[in-house]
Design a protein around this motif. Structure first.
Motif, PDB file in Angstrom:
ATOM      1  N   LYS A 137       0.833  -1.207   0.000  1.00  0.00           N
ATOM      2  CA  LYS A 137       0.000   0.000   0.000  1.00  0.00           C
ATOM      3  C   LYS A 137       0.863   1.250   0.000  1.00  0.00           C
ATOM      4  O   LYS A 137       0.608   2.211  -0.745  1.00  0.00           O
ATOM      5  CB  LYS A 137      -0.917  -0.011   1.218  1.00  0.00           C
ATOM      6  N   PHE A 138       1.892   1.252   0.833  1.00  0.00           N
ATOM      7  CA  PHE A 138       2.809   2.387   0.910  1.00  0.00           C
ATOM      8  C   PHE A 138       3.457   2.653  -0.450  1.00  0.00           C
ATOM      9  O   PHE A 138       3.494   3.793  -0.935  1.00  0.00           O
ATOM     10  CB  PHE A 138       3.883   2.083   1.962  1.00  0.00           C
ATOM     11  N   LEU A 139       3.962   1.596  -1.088  1.00  0.00           N
ATOM     12  CA  LEU A 139       4.645   1.768  -2.370  1.00  0.00           C
ATOM     13  C   LEU A 139       3.665   2.161  -3.472  1.00  0.00           C
ATOM     14  O   LEU A 139       4.013   2.957  -4.353  1.00  0.00           O
ATOM     15  CB  LEU A 139       5.401   0.496  -2.745  1.00  0.00           C
ATOM     16  N   CYS A 150       4.567   5.520  -5.244  1.00  0.00           N
ATOM     17  CA  CYS A 150       4.916   5.381  -6.660  1.00  0.00           C
ATOM     18  C   CYS A 150       3.894   6.073  -7.555  1.00  0.00           C
ATOM     19  O   CYS A 150       4.260   6.646  -8.586  1.00  0.00           O
ATOM     20  CB  CYS A 150       5.050   3.903  -7.040  1.00  0.00           C
ATOM     21  N   ASN A 151       2.618   6.024  -7.175  1.00  0.00           N
ATOM     22  CA  ASN A 151       1.591   6.714  -7.956  1.00  0.00           C
ATOM     23  C   ASN A 151       1.839   8.216  -7.971  1.00  0.00           C
ATOM     24  O   ASN A 151       1.697   8.882  -9.011  1.00  0.00           O
ATOM     25  CB  ASN A 151       0.197   6.415  -7.401  1.00  0.00           C
ATOM     26  N   ASN A 195      14.317   0.114  -0.276  1.00  0.00           N
ATOM     27  CA  ASN A 195      14.313   0.242   1.186  1.00  0.00           C
ATOM     28  C   ASN A 195      13.100  -0.419   1.822  1.00  0.00           C
ATOM     29  O   ASN A 195      13.192  -0.993   2.915  1.00  0.00           O
ATOM     30  CB  ASN A 195      14.370   1.707   1.581  1.00  0.00           C
ATOM     31  N   ALA A 196      11.955  -0.354   1.139  1.00  0.00           N
ATOM     32  CA  ALA A 196      10.726  -0.908   1.720  1.00  0.00           C
ATOM     33  C   ALA A 196      10.705  -2.432   1.662  1.00  0.00           C
ATOM     34  O   ALA A 196      10.363  -3.096   2.650  1.00  0.00           O
ATOM     35  CB  ALA A 196       9.508  -0.338   1.006  1.00  0.00           C
ATOM     36  N   LYS A 224      14.832  -1.987   5.065  1.00  0.00           N
ATOM     37  CA  LYS A 224      15.707  -0.916   5.535  1.00  0.00           C
ATOM     38  C   LYS A 224      14.901   0.181   6.240  1.00  0.00           C
ATOM     39  O   LYS A 224      15.441   0.914   7.064  1.00  0.00           O
ATOM     40  CB  LYS A 224      16.482  -0.304   4.350  1.00  0.00           C
ATOM     41  N   ILE A 225      13.632   0.304   5.867  1.00  0.00           N
ATOM     42  CA  ILE A 225      12.727   1.238   6.545  1.00  0.00           C
ATOM     43  C   ILE A 225      11.465   0.512   6.962  1.00  0.00           C
ATOM     44  O   ILE A 225      11.064  -0.499   6.359  1.00  0.00           O
ATOM     45  CB  ILE A 225      12.360   2.442   5.624  1.00  0.00           C
ATOM     46  N   LYS A 226      10.815   1.011   8.001  1.00  0.00           N
ATOM     47  CA  LYS A 226       9.546   0.464   8.460  1.00  0.00           C
ATOM     48  C   LYS A 226       8.451   1.425   7.980  1.00  0.00           C
ATOM     49  O   LYS A 226       8.482   2.604   8.315  1.00  0.00           O
ATOM     50  CB  LYS A 226       9.531   0.364   9.995  1.00  0.00           C
ATOM     51  N   VAL A 227       7.504   0.894   7.225  1.00  0.00           N
ATOM     52  CA  VAL A 227       6.536   1.776   6.587  1.00  0.00           C
ATOM     53  C   VAL A 227       5.132   1.688   7.166  1.00  0.00           C
ATOM     54  O   VAL A 227       4.235   2.380   6.721  1.00  0.00           O
ATOM     55  CB  VAL A 227       6.466   1.509   5.067  1.00  0.00           C
TER      56      VAL A 227
END
Length: 432
Positions: free
Chosen positions: A175-177, A181-182, A422-423, A427-430
């Motif tokens: 969902k985050f990406l 990205c959108n 990273n996601a 590497k990161i928590k989203v």
């Protein structure tokens, strides 16, 4: 992307996958045979019931069969069935293929050369897609390649391990990406549209300058040429053959067979950027159409309508190249400013004449005689020089803006790649 922009996981562990050093301590690595199932359903004689799909940089797309582009097989019997939600992998020529993974949003069919996989419902498909898109962006599966064609065998692929967070995290990452990205893609699309508008603006400047001049107060007259329209009263209209010579020099058939030539084909030139690609050949191995010679001040223009706007001004290193016989090489007479002639040839006032006078079905083209009878405008050499200076100055302003937009697009694309990497590697928590 700064590491402070996003939260990190509290604990990490060493990763068994040599591509990455570590991963969140609660994530797992799962062999692909537990994630994917191979599909191999051929459409057979029912191909007319399916949409034709293609794997592209923009994902899986439907091909336009009413206005087809590219080559098609005699029949589609061996093509594979694809269902919405299926993965499509290209596991051969991995280094050379622009995109080797796609997640289909359509039912359809695709060439049997690709590998079609169904992912288990235990996993979020969008997360899995982003994980493999990330690997594809940097071509990170080199350790799996075999043979000259950089092929990944199905056994190697099914033995490969994927990072697997808990399902809720997979969904949160996807969902985050999707959201990020959108937004990035919309920003890129806006900048690409601006570049298109600027390119159109540049063409308008050229068209107006070489047919109307720079004085808005000058008295006008009808040129009596549909595509040229009105011109300043003191200008003239002449046939191209009266102001230039066409195809003066051609490489002889007796040329040394071992002569190394830099060859330019009609598909390697664009109106916007000129010559984009040079191919090196020994004369004996060069295409039979590699014959045209051009000198400084000449203009090359494609006589094949499919590549109608393959046009460029010749100077510098370009004088050393050998050009396809699909080009006409136009050499202006002494009373014609070479760059003014190039700008006129680039304008719709000229290319539209080429278009309507092209003959043929498969590859409509204009022959040299008809090309020489096309109309161009004549004004004083002083006016030509003023117009060239004005067009170059305005074009430079536009080119600078375009260059800035292209750099920003590249930065956005790099940022998107970093976000995805990273996601999907933790590497990161989203999100929770």
């Amino acid at each position: 992307m700064k590491s402070t922009e996003f939260e990190r996981y509290p604990e990490y562990k060493r990763c068994q996958l040599e591509l990455f050093e570590k991963m969140p301590s609660h994530w797992e690595m799962l062999t692909n045979k537990y994630i994917f199932k191979l599909k191999k359903t051929q459409v057979g004689k029912r191909s007319n019931e399916y949409d034709l799909l293609s794997l592209t940089l923009k994902g899986i797309i439907k091909r336009d069969m009413e206005n087809p582009e590219g080559k098609f097989p005699a029949d589609f019997d061996t093509y594979q069935e694809v269902k919405k939600g299926d993965f499509i992998f290209c596991l051969f020529d991995v280094e050379e293929t622009p995109r080797t993974v796609g997640l289909s949003n359509y039912d359809g069919m695709i060439t049997g050369a690709y590998t079609v996989l169904e992912a288990s419902d235990k996993f979020d498909k969008k997360y899995i897609y982003y994980f493999y898109l990330n690997l594809d962006l940097k071509k990170r599966l080199k350790m799996l390649y075999k043979g000259l064609r950089n092929t990944i065998s199905k056994d190697s692929f099914f033995s490969f391990k994927t990072f697997i967070p808990p399902l809720q995290e997979q969904m949160a990452i996807a969902k985050f990406l999707d959201e990020k990205c959108n937004k990035i893609d919309k920003a890129i699309a806006q900048k690409e549209r601006l570049i298109e508008l600027l390119s159109e603006r540049k063409q308008v400047i050229i068209q107006k300058s070489v047919t109307k001049g720079l004085n808005p107060e000058v008295e006008m007259k009808n040129s009596e040429v549909r595509w040229i329209g009105e011109i300043p009263k003191h200008w003239k209209v002449k046939k191209l053959k009266y102001v230039s010579k066409i195809n003066i020099e051609t490489l002889s058939e007796k040329t040394d067979k071992k002569l190394l030539i830099d060859y330019v084909d009609i598909g390697s030139v664009t109106l916007k950027d000129g010559i984009q690609k040079i191919e090196k050949y020994f004369f004996e191995n060069a295409p039979s159409r590699a014959r045209r010679i051009a000198k400084s001040g000449d203009t090359i223009v494609s006589t094949v309508r499919t590549y109608l706007k393959a046009i460029d001004y010749i100077d510098g290193e370009k004088c050393k190249y050998i050009y396809s016989t699909g080009f006409a090489v136009i050499s202006p007479n002494s009373f014609f400013n070479p760059k003014f002639l190039t700008y006129f040839i680039k304008s719709d006032a000229f290319t539209n004449q080429v278009n309507v006078n092209s003959k043929g079905v498969s590859y409509p083209a204009i022959n040299t005689t008809e090309l020489s009878n096309l109309k161009v405008v004549i004004c004083s050499i002083e006016e030509q020089e003023e117009i060239v200076s004005y067009v170059e100055e305005e074009s430079k302003k536009i080119d600078n803006i375009v260059s800035l937009q292209e750099k920003q697009i590249q930065k956005l694309k790099e940022y998107r790649e970093i976000l995805i990497d990273n996601a999907v590697t933790g590497k990161i928590k989203v999100g929770d």
